[in-house]
Design an enzyme around this catalytic site. Structure first.
Site, PDB file in Angstrom:
ATOM      1  N   ASN A 104       0.823  -1.201   0.000  1.00 35.30           N
ATOM      2  CA  ASN A 104       0.000   0.000   0.000  1.00 35.30           C
ATOM      3  C   ASN A 104       0.863   1.260   0.000  1.00 35.30           C
ATOM      4  O   ASN A 104       1.987   1.255   0.496  1.00 35.30           O
ATOM      5  CB  ASN A 104      -0.923   0.018   1.232  1.00 35.30           C
ATOM      6  CG  ASN A 104      -1.852  -1.186   1.233  1.00 35.30           C
ATOM      7  OD1 ASN A 104      -2.050  -1.821   0.201  1.00 35.30           O
ATOM      8  ND2 ASN A 104      -2.401  -1.514   2.388  1.00 35.30           N
ATOM      9  N   VAL A 105       0.303   2.305  -0.555  1.00 32.44           N
ATOM     10  CA  VAL A 105       1.031   3.584  -0.653  1.00 32.44           C
ATOM     11  C   VAL A 105       0.350   4.644   0.217  1.00 32.44           C
ATOM     12  O   VAL A 105       0.755   5.800   0.217  1.00 32.44           O
ATOM     13  CB  VAL A 105       1.090   4.063  -2.131  1.00 32.44           C
ATOM     14  CG1 VAL A 105       1.831   3.056  -2.999  1.00 32.44           C
ATOM     15  CG2 VAL A 105      -0.305   4.322  -2.703  1.00 32.44           C
ATOM     16  N   HIS A 121       5.878  -0.470  -2.751  1.00 37.57           N
ATOM     17  CA  HIS A 121       5.405   0.278  -3.921  1.00 37.57           C
ATOM     18  C   HIS A 121       5.427   1.789  -3.714  1.00 37.57           C
ATOM     19  O   HIS A 121       4.778   2.530  -4.451  1.00 37.57           O
ATOM     20  CB  HIS A 121       3.981  -0.172  -4.295  1.00 37.57           C
ATOM     21  CG  HIS A 121       3.910  -1.610  -4.696  1.00 37.57           C
ATOM     22  ND1 HIS A 121       2.759  -2.357  -4.613  1.00 37.57           N
ATOM     23  CD2 HIS A 121       4.866  -2.452  -5.165  1.00 37.57           C
ATOM     24  CE1 HIS A 121       2.996  -3.599  -5.031  1.00 37.57           C
ATOM     25  NE2 HIS A 121       4.268  -3.683  -5.372  1.00 37.57           N
ATOM     26  N   CYS A 153      13.722  23.022  -9.617  1.00 33.68           N
ATOM     27  CA  CYS A 153      14.146  23.145 -11.026  1.00 33.68           C
ATOM     28  C   CYS A 153      12.971  23.373 -11.973  1.00 33.68           C
ATOM     29  O   CYS A 153      13.153  23.526 -13.177  1.00 33.68           O
ATOM     30  CB  CYS A 153      14.897  21.881 -11.453  1.00 33.68           C
ATOM     31  SG  CYS A 153      13.813  20.464 -11.733  1.00 33.68           S
ATOM     32  N   GLY A 190      -5.212  -9.061   3.199  1.00 37.64           N
ATOM     33  CA  GLY A 190      -5.860  -8.091   2.313  1.00 37.64           C
ATOM     34  C   GLY A 190      -5.175  -7.893   0.987  1.00 37.64           C
ATOM     35  O   GLY A 190      -5.099  -6.773   0.478  1.00 37.64           O
ATOM     36  N   ASN A 216      -8.565 -12.825   4.314  1.00 39.99           N
ATOM     37  CA  ASN A 216      -9.146 -12.246   3.113  1.00 39.99           C
ATOM     38  C   ASN A 216     -10.573 -12.787   2.997  1.00 39.99           C
ATOM     39  O   ASN A 216     -10.786 -13.974   3.201  1.00 39.99           O
ATOM     40  CB  ASN A 216      -8.323 -12.666   1.882  1.00 39.99           C
ATOM     41  CG  ASN A 216      -8.655 -11.839   0.652  1.00 39.99           C
ATOM     42  OD1 ASN A 216      -9.818 -11.561   0.378  1.00 39.99           O
ATOM     43  ND2 ASN A 216      -7.636 -11.425  -0.077  1.00 39.99           N
ATOM     44  N   PRO A 217     -11.556 -11.901   2.660  1.00 42.99           N
ATOM     45  CA  PRO A 217     -12.927 -12.420   2.519  1.00 42.99           C
ATOM     46  C   PRO A 217     -13.058 -13.464   1.409  1.00 42.99           C
ATOM     47  O   PRO A 217     -13.987 -14.261   1.396  1.00 42.99           O
ATOM     48  CB  PRO A 217     -13.742 -11.166   2.163  1.00 42.99           C
ATOM     49  CG  PRO A 217     -12.913 -10.009   2.555  1.00 42.99           C
ATOM     50  CD  PRO A 217     -11.495 -10.452   2.476  1.00 42.99           C
TER      51      PRO A 217
END
Ligand code: BV8
Length: 250
Positions: A104-105, A121, A153, A190, A216-217
């Site tokens: 996740n980010v 990531h 820059c 997840g 996880n579902p």
């Protein structure tokens, strides 16, 4: 086996487990109200996430890709970590050796108190100059201008995330594989376990003799080699496991 008996059986093993590694994916942030990457809510306007998260999309239309990231940043900024994030932050100090690897980010693990998170990531709150590679931490919501420009820059800034077709940060990835191969228990939480090379980490763990626990579902490619696979939400299952753990680790 009932859910409670599976949890009791897992906890019996966890109580004497020294080294735990966790791989988390977008699903652990779902209960915080953040759309997952491949779920139907992962769509933005008429675009699929995986079509926007590429360098070619960015070069073709940096403003469009930044509108998508700005939209995600706005959502994430308004959300809080859920019990799933908080339990993992607590376990960092509970187990003698605990490593959290995330795809996740969103930065929610850190917001929940996790100190050392391996971000495979990247992070949506960091911007990188496409000219000079300078990194900027930026929490502006919304961003003042799209696409944002480098204050040093004037070059185009990009999100400091790993897009499809881009290599993951070498040091982080190597550490993730090392920790996956030396742990005794690996949680896969997840994640649809389709994105490589992250999805290979639980396999690396089981090949190195670790037991894999999935939350996880729905079932995923990890399910077939998991010792435990809990069909449920991370924010509900993790607290139930934590509640049964001895207050002090042996
Ligand atoms: C690369 C950042 C070398 C951007 C992301 C084999 C080897 C190497 C590469 C490849 C390979 N095969 C294919 C590739 C290419 C590609 C790839 O894997 N493609 C897949 C789709 C087939 N990989 C790459 O390009 C990687 N680069 O390998 O470099 C290289 C270099 C050049 C050429 C070739 C190779 C880079 C991949 C990184 C991409 N960037 N994100 C951004 O976020 O904007 S990936 C993106 O997917 C997110 O990071 C996300 O975290 C990640 C994985 O998805 P999940 O986290 O699993 O999320 P998803 O929505 O899929 O699933 C959510 C799950 O949660 C579901 O299962 C659901 O049931 C569950 N869930 C829902 N609610 C809950 C829940 N679980 C628990 N509780 C709940 N409440």
């Amino acid at each position: 086996m009932t859910l409670q008996s599976s949890i009791s059986s897992l906890v019996k093993q966890l109580a004497s487990t020294q080294k735990v590694t966790v791989l988390s994916g977008a699903g652990i942030s779902a209960e915080s109200g953040i759309p997952t990457f491949r779920g139907k809510e992962g769509l933005w306007k008429k675009y699929r996430a995986q079509d926007l998260a590429t360098l070619s999309s960015f070069m073709k239309d940096p403003k469009l890709v930044w509108e998508w990231y700005d939209w995600r940043r706005k959502i994430i900024a308004s959300k809080e970590p859920n019990p799933g994030h908080k339990i993992l932050a607590k376990w960092e100090n509970y187990f003698p050796s605990f490593v959290l690897i995330t795809q996740n980010v969103d930065g929610l693990h850190q917001k929940a108190g996790s100190q050392n998170v391996l971000e495979l990531h990247g992070n949506i709150w960091k911007l990188r100059c496409t000219q000079e590679g300078t990194l900027f931490e930026n929490h502006e919501v919304p961003l003042k201008e799209l696409p944002p420009r480098c204050p040093q820059c004037g070059g185009l800034l990009r999100p400091h995330v790993v897009w499809f077709g881009e290599s993951l940060p070498t040091t982080t990835l190597n550490k993730a594989f090392t920790e996956s191969s030396r742990c005794e228990m690996m949680f896969s939480i997840g994640t649809s376990a389709v994105v490589q090379p992250a999805a290979s980490l639980p396999l690396k763990a089981v090949e190195s003799g670790a037991k894999v626990v999935e939350i996880n579902p729905v079932s995923t490619p990890v399910t077939s080699y998991s010792e435990f696979s809990f069909r449920g939400n991370a924010g509900e299952i993790l607290p139930q496991i934590d509640k049964k753990l001895p207050s002090e680790h042996l």
